[in-house]
Design a protein around this motif. Structure first.
Motif, PDB file in Angstrom:
ATOM      1  N   GLY A 255      34.727  33.981  38.481  1.00 51.91           N
ATOM      2  CA  GLY A 255      36.068  34.543  38.329  1.00 51.91           C
ATOM      3  C   GLY A 255      37.153  33.504  38.511  1.00 51.91           C
ATOM      4  N   LEU A 256      36.962  32.597  39.482  1.00 50.07           N
ATOM      5  CA  LEU A 256      37.943  31.528  39.695  1.00 50.07           C
ATOM      6  C   LEU A 256      38.009  30.588  38.502  1.00 50.07           C
ATOM      7  CD1 LEU A 256      37.182  30.626  43.435  1.00 50.07           C
ATOM      8  CD2 LEU A 256      39.247  31.738  42.561  1.00 50.07           C
TER       9      LEU A 256
ATOM     10  N   PRO B 205      41.132  28.777  48.862  1.00 45.85           N
ATOM     11  CA  PRO B 205      39.737  29.044  48.508  1.00 45.85           C
ATOM     12  C   PRO B 205      38.755  28.960  49.665  1.00 45.85           C
ATOM     13  CG  PRO B 205      40.328  26.821  47.867  1.00 45.85           C
ATOM     14  CD  PRO B 205      41.592  27.468  48.378  1.00 45.85           C
TER      15      PRO B 205
ATOM     16  N   ASN C 147      29.528  35.156  41.369  1.00 41.98           N
ATOM     17  CA  ASN C 147      30.533  35.928  40.633  1.00 41.98           C
ATOM     18  C   ASN C 147      31.952  35.521  41.024  1.00 41.98           C
ATOM     19  OD1 ASN C 147      28.929  37.703  38.989  1.00 41.98           O
ATOM     20  ND2 ASN C 147      28.332  38.766  40.855  1.00 41.98           N
ATOM     21  N   ARG C 148      32.126  35.199  42.306  1.00 41.11           N
ATOM     22  CA  ARG C 148      33.460  34.790  42.760  1.00 41.11           C
ATOM     23  C   ARG C 148      33.883  33.485  42.095  1.00 41.11           C
ATOM     24  NH1 ARG C 148      35.180  32.122  48.442  1.00 41.11           N
ATOM     25  NH2 ARG C 148      37.425  32.186  48.168  1.00 41.11           N
ATOM     26  N   PHE C 149      32.959  32.518  42.069  1.00 38.28           N
ATOM     27  CA  PHE C 149      33.295  31.247  41.450  1.00 38.28           C
ATOM     28  C   PHE C 149      33.499  31.396  39.947  1.00 38.28           C
ATOM     29  CE2 PHE C 149      31.263  29.309  45.293  1.00 38.28           C
ATOM     30  CZ  PHE C 149      32.392  28.645  45.730  1.00 38.28           C
TER      31      PHE C 149
ATOM     32  N   GLU D 297      25.305  41.621  41.810  1.00 35.93           N
ATOM     33  CA  GLU D 297      26.469  42.147  42.534  1.00 35.93           C
ATOM     34  C   GLU D 297      26.979  41.188  43.599  1.00 35.93           C
ATOM     35  OE1 GLU D 297      23.318  45.297  41.624  1.00 35.93           O
ATOM     36  OE2 GLU D 297      23.386  43.400  42.759  1.00 35.93           O
ATOM     37  N   ASP D 298      26.558  39.941  43.565  1.00 39.03           N
ATOM     38  CA  ASP D 298      26.889  39.041  44.672  1.00 39.03           C
ATOM     39  C   ASP D 298      28.382  38.698  44.722  1.00 39.03           C
ATOM     40  OD1 ASP D 298      27.649  36.544  43.330  1.00 39.03           O
ATOM     41  OD2 ASP D 298      25.542  36.244  42.847  1.00 39.03           O
ATOM     42  N   GLY D 299      28.782  38.157  45.882  1.00 36.62           N
ATOM     43  CA  GLY D 299      30.162  37.721  46.060  1.00 36.62           C
ATOM     44  C   GLY D 299      30.277  36.216  46.086  1.00 36.62           C
ATOM     45  N   PHE D 300      29.276  35.535  45.544  1.00 35.41           N
ATOM     46  CA  PHE D 300      29.260  34.074  45.571  1.00 35.41           C
ATOM     47  C   PHE D 300      29.387  33.497  44.158  1.00 35.41           C
ATOM     48  CE2 PHE D 300      26.988  29.938  45.922  1.00 35.41           C
ATOM     49  CZ  PHE D 300      27.823  29.342  46.845  1.00 35.41           C
TER      50      PHE D 300
ATOM     51  N   SER E 246      39.926  32.016  35.545  1.00 37.23           N
ATOM     52  CA  SER E 246      41.330  32.358  35.789  1.00 37.23           C
ATOM     53  C   SER E 246      42.234  31.143  35.973  1.00 37.23           C
ATOM     54  CB  SER E 246      41.435  33.249  37.037  1.00 37.23           C
ATOM     55  OG  SER E 246      41.035  32.541  38.202  1.00 37.23           O
TER      56      SER E 246
END
Length: 310
Positions: free
Chosen positions: A164-165, A256, A160-162, A155-158, A168
């Motif tokens: 997603g970037l 970013p 997973n964020r990359f 569930e991290d925001g690190f 996209s």
């Protein structure tokens, strides 16, 4: 740890859910304290009948913290932010928790900080983490401080964020590609918390820096994620001058990086010397490659049917 009451401030967050699960599995009673306890109710099925409690508390309001920790055998403060009022949350808030724990006679306090915590740090994040540590030690000298590197997990925001970037955009810019990290698995950090609360006297160290088995640069991390999700992208290292202008002025929509994050990236985020580590706790840290592909699969174009390249 059986039947001890442990209050976990910020227990419904990313790291908190793992800490709570680890404590519940050892038979502790866990009280989850956060501003909106309803958002943490998903933790209730993890414990037995009456094993989990929920209470509203705001780290910026000392009176709510005092009520939340009343009767506790141990307190764990996990609250931290990546943007907003760093002073109020990470410095003053940490002090509120430590002072309340000392006033209530709580036997144990464990404070979650971060590698790079330093009262002299140029970044507000690192500076207030350092000030928070100092405030905790002043009010509760026997407190244990944990400083993890970047924490990763499902569930991290690190990571997973990359990921997603990467999926996209056809071109992926990398800021400060040379900065090194030591990503640490969230379940390993939770295990460290549980062990330290179970047998604090067995460990000489009062400060621990927690990093995973892999030291990796920012550029290396982006390359690894792209390979793990099977994304063939052009990855470009931005010159520091360009990155700093973007961070300082934020003139690009969805920039970013913030200026404070840019300042943090000027130093490596790896375990240093003179502190405790996973080795002192007998914990073998988990590599990213052993667990992250299981959830990163959702970023692949055809899910599990997409061939990973890393």
């Amino acid at each position: 740890m059986q039947d001890r009451l442990i209050t976990v401030i910020g227990g419904g967050g990313f790291l908190g859910r793992y800490v709570a699960q680890s404590l519940l599995a050892r038979g502790a009673r866990v009280r989850i304290a956060q501003r909106d306890p309803k958002r943490a109710l998903f933790l209730k099925p993890l414990g037995g009948l009456g094993q989990t409690q929920f209470v509203a508390a705001d780290i910026r309001r000392p009176d709510t913290i005092a009520r939340a920790i009343a009767g506790s055998d141990a307190v764990v403060n996990l609250v931290g932010i990546l943007s907003g009022d760093f002073q109020a949350v990470q410095a003053d808030g940490a002090r509120h928790v430590a002072e309340a724990a000392a006033a209530a006679g709580v036997p144990q306090l464990l404070h979650m900080s971060a590698i790079g915590a330093d009262p002299a740090s140029p970044s507000a994040y690192g500076r207030t983490k350092g000030l928070g540590e100092a405030a905790v030690h002043a009010a509760f000298p026997q407190a244990i401080v944990l400083r993890p590197s970047i924490v990763f997990g499902r569930e991290d925001g690190f990571i997973n964020r990359f990921a997603g970037l990467i999926v996209s955009a056809p071109v992926v810019p990398v800021v400060r590609g040379v900065t090194r990290f030591q990503p640490v698995y969230v379940a390993d950090v939770a295990e460290a918390v549980a062990q330290l609360l179970a047998a604090p006297s067995a460990h000489q160290c009062r400060t621990f820096e927690l990093g995973g088995p892999d030291v990796i640069s920012m550029r290396g991390l982006i390359d690894w994620i792209a390979g793990a999700i099977g994304a063939d992208r052009m990855i470009i290292d931005l010159p520091d001058l360009v990155s700093s202008v973007i961070a300082r002025f934020g003139f690009l929509p969805g920039a970013p990086i913030t200026w404070d994050q840019w300042l943090m990236l000027q130093q490596d985020n790896v375990v240093g010397g003179g502190v405790g580590t996973f080795a002192d706790l007998g914990i073998t840290p988990t590599p990213m490659a052993a667990v992250a592909p299981d959830w990163l699969v959702r970023f692949r174009k055809h899910g599990r049917f997409t061939q990973a390249t890393a």
